[in-house]
Design a protein around this motif. Sequence first.
Motif, PDB file in Angstrom:
ATOM      1  N   ASN A  55       0.787  -1.237   0.021  1.00  0.00           N
ATOM      2  CA  ASN A  55      -0.183  -0.184  -0.157  1.00  0.00           C
ATOM      3  C   ASN A  55       0.702   1.232  -0.114  1.00  0.00           C
ATOM      4  N   GLY A  56       1.844   1.319  -0.959  1.00  0.00           N
ATOM      5  CA  GLY A  56       2.794   2.445  -1.057  1.00  0.00           C
ATOM      6  C   GLY A  56       3.774   2.519  -0.005  1.00  0.00           C
ATOM      7  N   THR A  57       3.984   1.497   0.969  1.00  0.00           N
ATOM      8  CA  THR A  57       5.368   1.715   1.863  1.00  0.00           C
ATOM      9  C   THR A  57       6.516   1.333   1.355  1.00  0.00           C
ATOM     10  N   ILE A  58       6.428   0.721   0.216  1.00  0.00           N
ATOM     11  CA  ILE A  58       7.491   0.057  -0.651  1.00  0.00           C
ATOM     12  C   ILE A  58       7.558   0.789  -1.917  1.00  0.00           C
ATOM     13  N   GLY A  59       8.567   1.034  -2.171  1.00  0.00           N
ATOM     14  CA  GLY A  59       8.753   1.723  -3.855  1.00  0.00           C
ATOM     15  C   GLY A  59       9.798   0.748  -4.606  1.00  0.00           C
ATOM     16  N   GLY A  60      10.085   1.309  -5.592  1.00  0.00           N
ATOM     17  CA  GLY A  60      10.973   0.605  -6.532  1.00  0.00           C
ATOM     18  C   GLY A  60      10.165   0.053  -7.658  1.00  0.00           C
ATOM     19  N   ARG A  61       8.752   0.420  -7.872  1.00  0.00           N
ATOM     20  CA  ARG A  61       8.315  -0.409  -8.707  1.00  0.00           C
ATOM     21  C   ARG A  61       8.494  -0.497 -10.215  1.00  0.00           C
ATOM     22  N   SER A  62       9.008   0.869 -10.601  1.00  0.00           N
ATOM     23  CA  SER A  62       9.511   0.991 -12.041  1.00  0.00           C
ATOM     24  C   SER A  62      10.865  -0.022 -12.283  1.00  0.00           C
ATOM     25  N   GLN A  63      11.603   0.175 -11.482  1.00  0.00           N
ATOM     26  CA  GLN A  63      12.869  -0.833 -11.545  1.00  0.00           C
ATOM     27  C   GLN A  63      12.347  -2.307 -11.801  1.00  0.00           C
ATOM     28  N   VAL A  64      11.538  -2.618 -10.628  1.00  0.00           N
ATOM     29  CA  VAL A  64      11.044  -4.184 -10.846  1.00  0.00           C
ATOM     30  C   VAL A  64      10.355  -4.242 -12.112  1.00  0.00           C
ATOM     31  N   TYR A  65       9.422  -3.475 -12.498  1.00  0.00           N
ATOM     32  CA  TYR A  65       8.632  -3.748 -13.675  1.00  0.00           C
ATOM     33  C   TYR A  65       9.589  -3.772 -14.755  1.00  0.00           C
ATOM     34  N   ALA A  66      10.646  -2.827 -15.014  1.00  0.00           N
ATOM     35  CA  ALA A  66      11.547  -3.016 -16.092  1.00  0.00           C
ATOM     36  C   ALA A  66      12.406  -4.334 -16.284  1.00  0.00           C
ATOM     37  N   GLY A  67      12.774  -4.844 -14.760  1.00  0.00           N
ATOM     38  CA  GLY A  67      13.502  -5.957 -14.881  1.00  0.00           C
ATOM     39  C   GLY A  67      12.373  -7.275 -15.228  1.00  0.00           C
ATOM     40  N   TYR A  68      11.250  -7.160 -14.998  1.00  0.00           N
ATOM     41  CA  TYR A  68      10.153  -8.008 -15.301  1.00  0.00           C
ATOM     42  C   TYR A  68      10.130  -8.270 -16.638  1.00  0.00           C
ATOM     43  N   ILE A  69       9.900  -7.185 -17.479  1.00  0.00           N
ATOM     44  CA  ILE A  69       9.523  -7.115 -18.896  1.00  0.00           C
ATOM     45  C   ILE A  69      10.928  -7.696 -19.859  1.00  0.00           C
ATOM     46  N   MET A  70      12.084  -7.072 -19.113  1.00  0.00           N
ATOM     47  CA  MET A  70      13.356  -7.702 -19.285  1.00  0.00           C
ATOM     48  C   MET A  70      13.555  -9.337 -19.479  1.00  0.00           C
ATOM     49  N   GLY A  71      13.073  -9.922 -18.263  1.00  0.00           N
ATOM     50  CA  GLY A  71      13.081 -11.080 -18.237  1.00  0.00           C
ATOM     51  C   GLY A  71      12.203 -11.949 -19.034  1.00  0.00           C
ATOM     52  N   ILE A  72      11.052 -11.460 -19.342  1.00  0.00           N
ATOM     53  CA  ILE A  72      10.146 -11.944 -20.182  1.00  0.00           C
ATOM     54  C   ILE A  72      10.870 -12.137 -21.558  1.00  0.00           C
ATOM     55  N   ILE A  73      11.214 -10.925 -21.953  1.00  0.00           N
ATOM     56  CA  ILE A  73      11.974 -10.868 -23.364  1.00  0.00           C
ATOM     57  C   ILE A  73      13.208 -11.795 -23.473  1.00  0.00           C
ATOM     58  N   GLY A  74      14.030 -11.847 -22.298  1.00  0.00           N
ATOM     59  CA  GLY A  74      15.249 -12.645 -22.404  1.00  0.00           C
ATOM     60  C   GLY A  74      14.689 -14.296 -22.357  1.00  0.00           C
TER      61      GLY A  74
END
Length: 103
Positions: A55-74
């Motif tokens: 609920n917003g107490t942990i950040g870094g979503r954009s980094q994790v999402y970029a890694g997620y997309i690159m993981g799918i592509i890789g």
Amino acid sequence: MSYPLPRQGYYRPPDHPESTLVLVLGVIGVSFCGLTAPFAWLKAKSALAEIDASNGTIGGRSQVYAGYIMGIIGSAMLGIMLLFIVLAVVLMVIGASADTSTY
């Protein structure tokens, strides 16, 4: 007599502890070694679930999402590469077993 309220500023929540790891695994998976891409995909999936549950107490979503997309592509690139390797081995076995005798 009323006193002014103390100023409260916006603070950025701390990043998820695995956000940088997921991003690095994704970049390595796409760039150099496709073997790390599935790990980036799986770690990112669990980190995104934790970020969403916080609920917003942990950040870094954009980094994790970029890694997620690159993981799918890789992972897709790794699958295609493995498919080509299997196809090459099958063609070599067929070529080696072909009758090359001449009359």
